[in-house]
Design a protein around this motif. Structure first.
Motif, PDB file in Angstrom:
ATOM      1  N   GLY A  18       1.340  -1.594  -0.071  1.00 34.89           N
ATOM      2  CA  GLY A  18       0.227  -0.137   0.142  1.00 34.89           C
ATOM      3  C   GLY A  18       0.295   1.389   0.059  1.00 34.89           C
ATOM      4  O   GLY A  18       0.618   2.073  -0.841  1.00 34.89           O
ATOM      5  N   VAL A  19       1.846   1.401   1.470  1.00 36.60           N
ATOM      6  CA  VAL A  19       2.415   2.702   0.576  1.00 36.60           C
ATOM      7  C   VAL A  19       3.618   2.232  -0.158  1.00 36.60           C
ATOM      8  O   VAL A  19       4.717   3.864  -0.785  1.00 36.60           O
ATOM      9  CB  VAL A  19       3.803   2.636   2.277  1.00 36.60           C
ATOM     10  CG1 VAL A  19       4.979   1.642   2.281  1.00 36.60           C
ATOM     11  CG2 VAL A  19       3.659   3.970   2.782  1.00 36.60           C
ATOM     12  N   ARG A  21       2.872   1.813  -3.286  1.00 37.88           N
ATOM     13  CA  ARG A  21       2.219   2.547  -4.288  1.00 37.88           C
ATOM     14  C   ARG A  21       2.180   4.021  -4.505  1.00 37.88           C
ATOM     15  O   ARG A  21       2.505   4.706  -5.477  1.00 37.88           O
ATOM     16  CB  ARG A  21       0.547   1.697  -3.845  1.00 37.88           C
ATOM     17  CG  ARG A  21       0.799   0.638  -5.075  1.00 37.88           C
ATOM     18  CD  ARG A  21      -1.105   0.365  -5.611  1.00 37.88           C
ATOM     19  NE  ARG A  21      -1.600  -0.117  -4.271  1.00 37.88           N
ATOM     20  CZ  ARG A  21      -1.643  -0.984  -3.611  1.00 37.88           C
ATOM     21  NH1 ARG A  21      -1.208  -2.002  -3.785  1.00 37.88           N
ATOM     22  NH2 ARG A  21      -2.409  -1.194  -2.198  1.00 37.88           N
ATOM     23  N   LYS A  22       1.816   4.394  -2.758  1.00 37.53           N
ATOM     24  CA  LYS A  22       2.243   6.003  -2.614  1.00 37.53           C
ATOM     25  C   LYS A  22       3.536   6.819  -2.742  1.00 37.53           C
ATOM     26  O   LYS A  22       3.766   7.370  -3.050  1.00 37.53           O
ATOM     27  CB  LYS A  22       1.800   6.386  -1.182  1.00 37.53           C
ATOM     28  CG  LYS A  22      -0.201   5.985  -1.119  1.00 37.53           C
ATOM     29  CD  LYS A  22      -0.056   6.248   0.545  1.00 37.53           C
ATOM     30  CE  LYS A  22      -1.351   6.362   0.833  1.00 37.53           C
ATOM     31  NZ  LYS A  22      -1.789   5.700   2.080  1.00 37.53           N
ATOM     32  N   LEU A  23       5.091   5.679  -2.962  1.00 40.01           N
ATOM     33  CA  LEU A  23       6.162   6.397  -2.874  1.00 40.01           C
ATOM     34  C   LEU A  23       6.114   6.200  -4.388  1.00 40.01           C
ATOM     35  O   LEU A  23       7.031   7.220  -4.521  1.00 40.01           O
ATOM     36  CB  LEU A  23       6.922   5.238  -2.459  1.00 40.01           C
ATOM     37  CG  LEU A  23       7.441   5.167  -0.458  1.00 40.01           C
ATOM     38  CD1 LEU A  23       7.346   3.534  -0.544  1.00 40.01           C
ATOM     39  CD2 LEU A  23       7.364   6.666  -0.300  1.00 40.01           C
ATOM     40  N   ARG A  24       5.656   5.273  -5.336  1.00 40.95           N
ATOM     41  CA  ARG A  24       5.928   5.181  -6.876  1.00 40.95           C
ATOM     42  C   ARG A  24       5.127   6.238  -7.593  1.00 40.95           C
ATOM     43  O   ARG A  24       5.584   6.900  -8.317  1.00 40.95           O
ATOM     44  CB  ARG A  24       5.826   4.427  -7.708  1.00 40.95           C
ATOM     45  CG  ARG A  24       5.880   3.017  -7.181  1.00 40.95           C
ATOM     46  CD  ARG A  24       5.823   1.591  -7.555  1.00 40.95           C
ATOM     47  NE  ARG A  24       6.823   0.435  -7.731  1.00 40.95           N
ATOM     48  CZ  ARG A  24       6.230  -0.600  -6.050  1.00 40.95           C
ATOM     49  NH1 ARG A  24       4.888  -0.392  -5.927  1.00 40.95           N
ATOM     50  NH2 ARG A  24       6.390  -1.591  -6.022  1.00 40.95           N
ATOM     51  N   ALA A  25       4.078   7.100  -6.669  1.00 38.11           N
ATOM     52  CA  ALA A  25       3.225   8.055  -7.418  1.00 38.11           C
ATOM     53  C   ALA A  25       4.550   9.796  -6.828  1.00 38.11           C
ATOM     54  O   ALA A  25       3.617  10.159  -7.670  1.00 38.11           O
ATOM     55  CB  ALA A  25       2.118   8.019  -6.757  1.00 38.11           C
ATOM     56  N   LEU A  26       5.186   9.285  -5.770  1.00 40.53           N
ATOM     57  CA  LEU A  26       6.438  10.320  -5.494  1.00 40.53           C
ATOM     58  C   LEU A  26       6.919   9.971  -6.716  1.00 40.53           C
ATOM     59  O   LEU A  26       8.025  11.479  -6.345  1.00 40.53           O
ATOM     60  CB  LEU A  26       6.651  10.139  -3.604  1.00 40.53           C
ATOM     61  CG  LEU A  26       7.197  11.197  -3.230  1.00 40.53           C
ATOM     62  CD1 LEU A  26       6.074  12.725  -2.636  1.00 40.53           C
ATOM     63  CD2 LEU A  26       7.322  10.546  -1.539  1.00 40.53           C
ATOM     64  N   SER A 103      12.187  14.175  -1.212  1.00 44.69           N
ATOM     65  CA  SER A 103      10.954  14.058  -1.365  1.00 44.69           C
ATOM     66  C   SER A 103      11.176  13.111   0.140  1.00 44.69           C
ATOM     67  O   SER A 103      10.350  12.242   0.304  1.00 44.69           O
ATOM     68  CB  SER A 103      11.106  13.144  -2.600  1.00 44.69           C
ATOM     69  OG  SER A 103      10.663  13.771  -3.957  1.00 44.69           O
ATOM     70  N   GLN A 106       8.944  13.580   3.023  1.00 50.68           N
ATOM     71  CA  GLN A 106       7.584  12.707   2.098  1.00 50.68           C
ATOM     72  C   GLN A 106       7.534  11.709   2.708  1.00 50.68           C
ATOM     73  O   GLN A 106       6.108  11.008   2.659  1.00 50.68           O
ATOM     74  CB  GLN A 106       6.451  13.756   1.182  1.00 50.68           C
ATOM     75  CG  GLN A 106       5.702  13.879   1.249  1.00 50.68           C
ATOM     76  CD  GLN A 106       4.946  14.374  -0.079  1.00 50.68           C
ATOM     77  OE1 GLN A 106       5.923  15.028  -0.624  1.00 50.68           O
ATOM     78  NE2 GLN A 106       3.907  14.289  -0.884  1.00 50.68           N
ATOM     79  N   LEU A 110       4.879   8.904   4.509  1.00 46.60           N
ATOM     80  CA  LEU A 110       4.141   8.172   4.155  1.00 46.60           C
ATOM     81  C   LEU A 110       4.457   6.952   4.638  1.00 46.60           C
ATOM     82  O   LEU A 110       3.207   5.998   5.659  1.00 46.60           O
ATOM     83  CB  LEU A 110       4.078   8.193   2.948  1.00 46.60           C
ATOM     84  CG  LEU A 110       3.680   8.867   1.724  1.00 46.60           C
ATOM     85  CD1 LEU A 110       3.903   9.096   0.634  1.00 46.60           C
ATOM     86  CD2 LEU A 110       1.744   9.392   1.896  1.00 46.60           C
ATOM     87  N   ALA A 114       1.202   4.227   7.439  1.00 49.27           N
ATOM     88  CA  ALA A 114       1.073   3.338   7.288  1.00 49.27           C
ATOM     89  C   ALA A 114       1.530   2.191   7.787  1.00 49.27           C
ATOM     90  O   ALA A 114       1.061   1.286   7.731  1.00 49.27           O
ATOM     91  CB  ALA A 114       1.377   2.950   5.720  1.00 49.27           C
TER      92      ALA A 114
END
Length: 118
Positions: A18-19, A21-26, A103, A106, A110, A114
């Protein structure tokens, strides 16, 4: 651009994914998720009893030979032991991340939000 590295531990692969996916978006440079075990290697599940988690003798034929030998030689695999020395439990999922320096803070937030332990 300089890079920063983060090693974070999770209780389940789903939490880490889950995290991730957010890190890839970052726009993380690299993200990987691995499970570590008491004996090293990643796949000797065919040699482990799914009910008790104890090694069976056929674990000697595991993908990584040394892993199977260590698991089969453990006192908890004999049935004559109460189990005793438990292996890694709880946070046995490792999330490894490489991010750009700007980054980093941030990404840490994240991960911690999580449930990850850095």
């Amino acid at each position: 651009m300089s890079e920063r590295y983060i090693l974070a531990y999770f209780k389940s692969p789903e939490e880490a994914e889950g995290v991730a996916r957010k890190l890839r978006a970052l726009r993380a440079i690299e993200v990987s998720i691995d499970r570590f075990s008491r004996y090293g290697g990643t796949s000797f599940s065919s040699g482990v009893n799914p009910v008790t988690g104890n090694a069976r003798m056929d674990s000697m034929t595991a993908e990584h030979a040394h892993t199977g030998i260590l698991a089969a030689a453990d006192t908890s695999s004999s049935g004559m032991s109460h189990g005793g020395n438990g292996g890694p439990t709880g946070r046995d999922i490792l999330l490894t991340v490489i991010v750009h320096t700007e980054s980093y803070d941030q990404a840490l937030r994240l991960i911690e939000e999580a449930g990850g332990m850095v």
